[in-house]
Structures are given as structure tokens and as C-alpha cells.
Design an enzyme around this catalytic site. Sequence first.
Site, PDB file in Angstrom:
ATOM      1  N   ASP A  10       0.855  -1.187   0.000  1.00  0.00           N
ATOM      2  CA  ASP A  10       0.000   0.000   0.000  1.00  0.00           C
ATOM      3  C   ASP A  10       0.893   1.239   0.000  1.00  0.00           C
ATOM      4  OD1 ASP A  10      -2.137   1.680   0.115  1.00  0.00           O
ATOM      5  OD2 ASP A  10      -2.758   1.149   2.152  1.00  0.00           O
ATOM      6  N   ASP A 105      -2.725   2.352  -6.180  1.00  0.00           N
ATOM      7  CA  ASP A 105      -1.650   2.370  -5.181  1.00  0.00           C
ATOM      8  C   ASP A 105      -1.651   1.175  -4.249  1.00  0.00           C
ATOM      9  OD1 ASP A 105      -4.000   3.029  -3.947  1.00  0.00           O
ATOM     10  OD2 ASP A 105      -3.188   4.708  -2.793  1.00  0.00           O
ATOM     11  N   GLU A 106      -2.316   0.098  -4.629  1.00  0.00           N
ATOM     12  CA  GLU A 106      -2.490  -1.006  -3.688  1.00  0.00           C
ATOM     13  C   GLU A 106      -2.590  -2.320  -4.449  1.00  0.00           C
ATOM     14  OE1 GLU A 106      -5.673  -2.044  -0.090  1.00  0.00           O
ATOM     15  OE2 GLU A 106      -6.043  -0.395  -1.481  1.00  0.00           O
TER      16      GLU A 106
END
Length: 352
Positions: A10, A105-106
Site C-alpha cells: 500500500d 496504489d495497492e
Amino acid sequence: MKQRKIIHIDCDCFYAAIEMRDDPSLANRPLAVGGSADRRGVIATCNYEARAYGVRSAMSSRHALKLCPDLLIVKPRFEVYRSVSREIHGIFRQFTDLIEPLSLDEAYLDVSDSPHFAGSATRIAQEIRRRVAQELHITVSAGVAPNKFLAKIASDWRKPNGLFVITPDQVDEFVTALPVSKLHGVGKVTADKLTRLGIRTCLDLRDWNKLALVREFGSFGERLWRLAHGIDEREVKVDSRRQSLSVEHTYDQDLPDLQSCLEKLPALLEEMNGRLQRLDASYRPDKPFVKVKFHDFTQTTLEQAGASRDLDSYRQLLASAHARGDKPVRLLGVGVRLHDLRGRQEQLELFA
């Protein structure tokens, strides 16, 4: 059964981190990425200086500025964020092809069979974090665990710029002490109900058998039971492609009538449109839909082919859906079906 090694990565305040990287004058001051306050904008993300004032993602920009008058809100640059996410994805592929993107983003990585670092998931996570920092000049947090549920919790344990590992022999001790509010799918309303039942930790939850939890929470009760025992058999889905995108909110107090529901629509649509902008170009928005869950837990979903995605269209859909029950409402959702332009056979190359 073979022991799995799952990493959850993350990025730390991803959009804001890129803005501060590209313009160092933005660092060390409250910063958010989002829409304009005078246009009912919503915060997409913010840095930790802004979070100290209570600013959070999905908050209206107007409210964020009330909490932090010195907050600087910059417009998002999604093409830049997508480019950076592709580079991060490239680093992931150096260690495994089993990657399930969750957002820009993960992502989850399954490194169970990775030969790197003699198969050490911890060393792989350390190396990914090092390379992202060195090559892209932003930080990521990582969680390592035997399943997705625990890996995601672990990645949040030492944010920002942290690494937390839960080994198989630590699972039981870790889970029993875990507050139920940390469980995936447990929002404020469910957490409040659990508290009223005297359930605050997973240890408390283990005192309930599966049948009793199903009686109280429906099918989600079985999921609660499994999570309380540290069980999550979901695989990392390499070919995971979205069928739809939606935003929903459970309200602390039931919405008594249609008008009160309609008043909630603009904020929900603003958040949904923000998420749509973060999708990669291989998706095309299609049919709009609404979801209504009434106070008695009955629910209905209504969609309309060919309708536009403007406020008026969603107002009409919501009015029709509400009429199916005409009761107080505890949850509202808005969404859009997605047409996959890439096709299901192609491997995902971007974070979706």
C-alpha cells in the site's frame, strides 16, 4: 495444505506523495489532492500533515478546509499517477506474476513459489520497498502474512513507510487481540452492533458459534466467524477485472423518506466520479445503477441501460428503487457497470 505467503503493498498517501516529490515546496505543509471546494469537490488523498487536522479521503473539500484553513488542495494528475503505478507494477513482476491490483496504489502479491531470497516473503517485501524508494522516490508500506485478510491488516500496522510480518505461528495470538473494527467489511454500524452484543475483539467473537452469528448478521456472520479464526482462503486473482464501480454509505440514523435520500446523492456521485477517474483506460463506464438497503435489511438494486450518469438520471433511478420498499433507508449506493475494453483474456498491466 501448503502454507501461502501473501504480501499486501500500500503506497503511503500516493497522490500527495507524488505531488510532493515533483514539487518539494509542497512538502512539510498540509496538502491534499482533490476537487475544488467551491465546486463540491472531494478529497482523494492527503499527506500526514493534513491528517493531523482530521482531514481524510472522501471528505468534502469544503469540510477539509474548515478543519485545516491552511490546507492546500491541488488538482489530481491521474496520468502521472498511472505512470508511476505502472513502474511499481514492473517492480512487482521482478518477484512474481501472481499480482492482484486493487487500485492505483495497492495490490496483493502471492510469493509462495517465488525463488527470490530463498523464498523469504519478508526479504521480498523489504526489497520491493527499497526499490520503490530508490527508483521512484516515494514510500510504500507492506504486510506479510499467510492470507490476504491478515496481509492487508499488517500493511497498515506500521504506516507510513513500514513493514509488519505475521508468521503462521503468530496468527492465533495476533487475531485474538484484534479489535473487530479492524475486520474487513465491518463498518461503523456493524461495529456498533457488535459492541452492543459485548463483542469488541476477535477473542470475544470466538465465543459465538457460527450459527448464532448467521442469525444476527445473515451471511456475513459466517464471514465474521472465519475471520475471527484467522481463516481467509481467497486466492490472489491475477485476472481480476472489475465488473462495476460503486460507492455506498451506511448511515448512523435511517433516512426517513425519499427526499432525505435524494439529498445524499450529490456527495455519493462526487466520490464515485473521483474513483472513475482513477480507473485505467481499458474500462468504459456503461449502465448506471443504485442500491438501496432499507431499515429492515431488505434491499434492491436498479439499473438502466442507455441512461446517462448525471444527477437527474440517478435521482430517477433512486426514486424508482425507493418506491419498491418505501421504508426508512439505512444504506445508499450509486455505481456504474463497466465495459472491459481489453477483454478477459488479456493480463492486467495497470493498477485498476
